[in-house]
Design an enzyme around this catalytic site. Sequence first.
Site, PDB file in Angstrom:
ATOM      1  N   ASP A  85      -3.529   2.320  -5.017  1.00  0.00           N
ATOM      2  CA  ASP A  85      -2.190   2.135  -4.473  1.00  0.00           C
ATOM      3  C   ASP A  85      -1.654   0.712  -4.693  1.00  0.00           C
ATOM      4  OD1 ASP A  85      -4.325   1.605  -2.542  1.00  0.00           O
ATOM      5  OD2 ASP A  85      -2.783   1.324  -1.023  1.00  0.00           O
TER       6      ASP A  85
ATOM      7  N   HIS B  99      -2.682  -3.008  -3.382  1.00  0.00           N
ATOM      8  CA  HIS B  99      -4.060  -2.832  -2.927  1.00  0.00           C
ATOM      9  C   HIS B  99      -4.998  -2.683  -4.119  1.00  0.00           C
ATOM     10  CE1 HIS B  99      -6.646  -0.909   0.503  1.00  0.00           C
ATOM     11  NE2 HIS B  99      -7.121  -2.055   0.080  1.00  0.00           N
TER      12      HIS B  99
ATOM     13  N   GLU C 171       2.592  -0.836   4.522  1.00  0.00           N
ATOM     14  CA  GLU C 171       2.289   0.531   4.107  1.00  0.00           C
ATOM     15  C   GLU C 171       3.586   1.290   3.857  1.00  0.00           C
ATOM     16  OE1 GLU C 171      -0.504   2.296   3.640  1.00  0.00           O
ATOM     17  OE2 GLU C 171      -2.125   1.059   4.479  1.00  0.00           O
TER      18      GLU C 171
ATOM     19  N   HIS D 122       0.839  -1.206   0.000  1.00  0.00           N
ATOM     20  CA  HIS D 122       0.000   0.000   0.000  1.00  0.00           C
ATOM     21  C   HIS D 122       0.873   1.254   0.000  1.00  0.00           C
ATOM     22  CE1 HIS D 122      -3.438  -2.399   1.812  1.00  0.00           C
ATOM     23  NE2 HIS D 122      -2.404  -3.086   2.284  1.00  0.00           N
ATOM     24  N   TYR D 123       0.263   2.406  -0.324  1.00  0.00           N
ATOM     25  CA  TYR D 123       0.862   3.675   0.068  1.00  0.00           C
ATOM     26  C   TYR D 123      -0.060   4.370   1.052  1.00  0.00           C
ATOM     27  CZ  TYR D 123      -1.905   5.835  -3.811  1.00  0.00           C
ATOM     28  OH  TYR D 123      -2.884   6.245  -4.680  1.00  0.00           O
ATOM     29  N   THR D 124       0.503   5.245   1.857  1.00  0.00           N
ATOM     30  CA  THR D 124      -0.254   5.850   2.949  1.00  0.00           C
ATOM     31  C   THR D 124      -1.138   7.004   2.505  1.00  0.00           C
ATOM     32  OG1 THR D 124       1.569   7.366   3.447  1.00  0.00           O
ATOM     33  CG2 THR D 124       1.538   5.246   4.623  1.00  0.00           C
TER      34      THR D 124
END
Length: 282
Positions: free
Chosen positions: A180, A170, A123, A54-56
């Site tokens: 993401d 994701h 993440e 994921h990215y935040t």
Amino acid sequence: MICQPVRRVLLTAALLLLAGCQGVSHQAADSAFRLETTRQAQGADQRIRFLVIHYTAEDFHNALNTLTDEHVSAHYLIPAKPPLEEGKPVAWQLVPENMRAWHAGASGWRGRTNLNDTSVGIELENKGYSNYLLGKKFYPFPPAQIDLLASLSKQIVARYQIEPRNVVGHSDIAPQRKDDPGPLFPWQEMAERGVGAWPDVNVVKQYLAGRNPQEPVDQARLLTLLKAYGYSVDDNMTPQQQKRVIAAFQMHFRQSDYRGNADAQTEAIVRALLQQFPDSTR
């Protein structure tokens, strides 16, 4: 007449024989029972099957607060610029791997749903994207962050024997609502470092068979191939939802063009992946 010590030895031997000549495991001295663990069932497998990236979409401080409240969580959080401690980069472990984290949400991959139950989530601190008149602008990932991610991911993949095609973003497991880690995430580099799948350029070329990469192909056939690879596809999807699935695949495996068009190059890539990474255990 057999004396007591000999009788006890014979009884112990008989019990061991009934247990298949296996020893009895030791419990704590104050335990109210004992467990025999020397015979393990073959009908079992690893609970963790997937690694989800994921990215935040926010900075590290805010992401740490978000991921440690009661609504959402991930197993690991990696800063954009990992600090060094005794010369080693630091990642944050927020949830033990043997516990479920709430990072995937409504999700599906290779016929499984609710991937929180069967995955490890990582993440990455990253702004995600900004919206402009010409579309979304995604943000890249610093090399030091990817180095740490690759090192951590390789251990996780080895620990649980996660298949290459089960290392996903994701957007792969929730294409209708997530982007993401986006089209700038270095999936090819990660695969070259032993984490995840990537198509062999020569196999793709074989399946392309001289066609123009942008040549339209049958969208239903392409979606059937994407479903075979792992994406969630059903007969009730709207045209826009179908396009989102194709775009998610393209963001992962053809990052130069992820408009969601059903074209010859996309079809060739998924066919190459299905050949290189055939279905095995799910």
